[in-house]
Motif scaffolding. Structure first.
Motif, PDB file in Angstrom:
ATOM      1  N   VAL A 165       0.860  -1.189   0.000  1.00  0.00           N
ATOM      2  CA  VAL A 165       0.000   0.000   0.000  1.00  0.00           C
ATOM      3  C   VAL A 165       0.896   1.237   0.000  1.00  0.00           C
ATOM      4  O   VAL A 165       1.758   1.387   0.869  1.00  0.00           O
TER       5      VAL A 165
ATOM      6  N   ALA B 190      -1.786  10.255  -8.353  1.00  0.00           N
ATOM      7  CA  ALA B 190      -1.945   8.835  -8.643  1.00  0.00           C
ATOM      8  C   ALA B 190      -0.678   8.267  -9.279  1.00  0.00           C
ATOM      9  O   ALA B 190      -0.285   7.124  -9.010  1.00  0.00           O
TER      10      ALA B 190
ATOM     11  N   SER C 192      -5.923  -1.737  -6.848  1.00  0.00           N
ATOM     12  CA  SER C 192      -6.864  -0.614  -6.793  1.00  0.00           C
ATOM     13  C   SER C 192      -6.108   0.705  -6.657  1.00  0.00           C
ATOM     14  O   SER C 192      -5.014   0.761  -6.070  1.00  0.00           O
ATOM     15  N   ILE C 193      -6.713   1.758  -7.214  1.00  0.00           N
ATOM     16  CA  ILE C 193      -6.233   3.134  -7.055  1.00  0.00           C
ATOM     17  C   ILE C 193      -7.390   3.924  -6.471  1.00  0.00           C
ATOM     18  O   ILE C 193      -8.446   4.054  -7.105  1.00  0.00           O
ATOM     19  N   ASN C 194      -7.197   4.469  -5.279  1.00  0.00           N
ATOM     20  CA  ASN C 194      -8.288   5.134  -4.571  1.00  0.00           C
ATOM     21  C   ASN C 194      -7.907   6.577  -4.225  1.00  0.00           C
ATOM     22  O   ASN C 194      -6.836   6.816  -3.630  1.00  0.00           O
ATOM     23  N   PRO C 195      -8.750   7.542  -4.589  1.00  0.00           N
ATOM     24  CA  PRO C 195      -8.502   8.922  -4.157  1.00  0.00           C
ATOM     25  C   PRO C 195      -8.704   9.060  -2.645  1.00  0.00           C
ATOM     26  O   PRO C 195      -9.555   8.387  -2.056  1.00  0.00           O
ATOM     27  N   GLN C 196      -7.913   9.905  -2.038  1.00  0.00           N
ATOM     28  CA  GLN C 196      -7.990  10.145  -0.599  1.00  0.00           C
ATOM     29  C   GLN C 196      -8.499  11.566  -0.361  1.00  0.00           C
ATOM     30  O   GLN C 196      -7.969  12.528  -0.937  1.00  0.00           O
ATOM     31  N   TYR C 197      -9.511  11.690   0.485  1.00  0.00           N
ATOM     32  CA  TYR C 197     -10.145  12.980   0.723  1.00  0.00           C
ATOM     33  C   TYR C 197     -10.006  13.395   2.183  1.00  0.00           C
ATOM     34  O   TYR C 197      -9.954  12.545   3.093  1.00  0.00           O
TER      35      TYR C 197
ATOM     36  N   TYR D 240      -3.646  10.140  -3.350  1.00  0.00           N
ATOM     37  CA  TYR D 240      -4.123   8.867  -3.882  1.00  0.00           C
ATOM     38  C   TYR D 240      -3.435   7.710  -3.161  1.00  0.00           C
ATOM     39  O   TYR D 240      -2.290   7.837  -2.683  1.00  0.00           O
ATOM     40  N   GLN D 241      -4.148   6.599  -3.114  1.00  0.00           N
ATOM     41  CA  GLN D 241      -3.594   5.389  -2.512  1.00  0.00           C
ATOM     42  C   GLN D 241      -3.677   4.249  -3.528  1.00  0.00           C
ATOM     43  O   GLN D 241      -4.732   4.012  -4.113  1.00  0.00           O
ATOM     44  N   VAL D 242      -2.576   3.549  -3.711  1.00  0.00           N
ATOM     45  CA  VAL D 242      -2.519   2.402  -4.616  1.00  0.00           C
ATOM     46  C   VAL D 242      -2.263   1.147  -3.790  1.00  0.00           C
ATOM     47  O   VAL D 242      -1.339   1.109  -2.965  1.00  0.00           O
TER      48      VAL D 242
ATOM     49  N   ASP E  97       0.908   5.645  -0.561  1.00  0.00           N
ATOM     50  CA  ASP E  97       0.163   6.902  -0.658  1.00  0.00           C
ATOM     51  C   ASP E  97       1.062   7.980  -1.247  1.00  0.00           C
ATOM     52  O   ASP E  97       2.272   8.043  -0.955  1.00  0.00           O
TER      53      ASP E  97
END
Length: 264
Positions: A78, A84, A118-123, A141-143, A80
């Motif tokens: 994981v 991205a 997965s690629i997830n935006p972090q808010y 972003y987190q991959v 961050d």
């Protein structure tokens, strides 16, 4: 006068023939119901009890245990970052190092399989102290890249876990001990299940005062036997700096259904 007598004779003969036919049909029906041995079940089935075969139905359970010879790991990297691209680049480098180390440790290509990506935006969600609605702020972003690893030499397991973490694995999804070829163990469990069913049927027959007849049907319940971890004090000895591992035992369960006829 003569014609009257003839008419009466014909009428009497007809009635007698009708009665004879009725008696013959009744006798034939009785013979058919009685069968060849005269005891019934000649498809006419006058006796409802004789029309159904008495049976004993039981289920049996068998278990066989063995030490595992393979472990399945779920490892993830994981990372961050602000963008991205940066998160993906960092994750790719770390996962490449992990895969390279696993191959150098003797893990074959066929035992390495990507299990998730997965690629997830972090808010960031700011506090609304004034009661207003503030939109979330994109902060990065987190991959996540996961890999399933089959370790066939359990003596290397602790070292592999330790090295993977050192190279970038920072999330684990668990470890499962299993057997590469469990067929022989499952066969022993099947034999035990059938023996258990036969013993139950014999006890039931004895308690009912009847004799156990021929085997009519046997079937295995459809679910494929899977290993069930059994806790044992069987910790492997590894180097002091590697992860301590306790392999324990696996138990394979099989359930069968068996039907026997009853000899009365």
């Amino acid at each position: 006068m003569s014609s009257t007598r003839i008419a009466r004779t014909v009428h009497v003969a007809a009635v007698a023939a009708a009665f004879a036919g009725a008696f013959a049909a009744a006798a034939a029906a009785q013979d058919s119901a009685a069968g060849k041995d005269g005891k019934g079940d000649g498809k006419g089935r006058p006796d409802a009890v004789r029309g159904r075969q008495a049976v004993i139905k039981v289920s049996g359970e068998g278990r066989s245990t063995t030490a595992p010879d393979m472990a399945v790991l779920q490892l993830s990297v994981v990372k961050d970052a602000k963008t991205a691209r940066e998160a993906l680049d960092a994750n790719n480098k770390a996962m490449a190092d992990v895969l390279s180390a696993l191959k150098q440790a003797g893990i074959a290509e066929r035992d390495l399989q990507t299990s998730g990506f997965s690629i997830n935006p972090q808010y960031h969600y700011p506090q609304n102290n004034d009661g207003g609605n503030r939109p979330p702020e994109l902060v990065g972003y987190q991959v996540v890249n996961g890999v399933g690893v089959r370790v066939r030499d359990l003596g290397q397991l602790g070292e592999i876990l330790d090295k993977s973490v050192s190279l970038g694995v920072n999330q684990g999804g668990g470890i499962e001990f299993t057997n590469d070829k469990p067929e022989a163990v499952i066969t022993e469990a099947r034999k035990a299940a059938v023996a258990d069913a036969i013993n139950k049927a014999r006890v039931l027959a004895e308690a009912a005062g009847v004799s156990l007849g021929r085997l009519i049907e046997i079937s295995e319940q459809p679910s494929r036997p899977e290993p069930i971890p059994v806790v044992r004090s069987m910790a492997k000895e590894f180097a002091a700096d590697s992860v301590p591992i306790a392999t324990g035992e696996n138990a394979y369960n099989v359930n069968v259904n068996v039907t026997f006829a009853i000899d009365q």
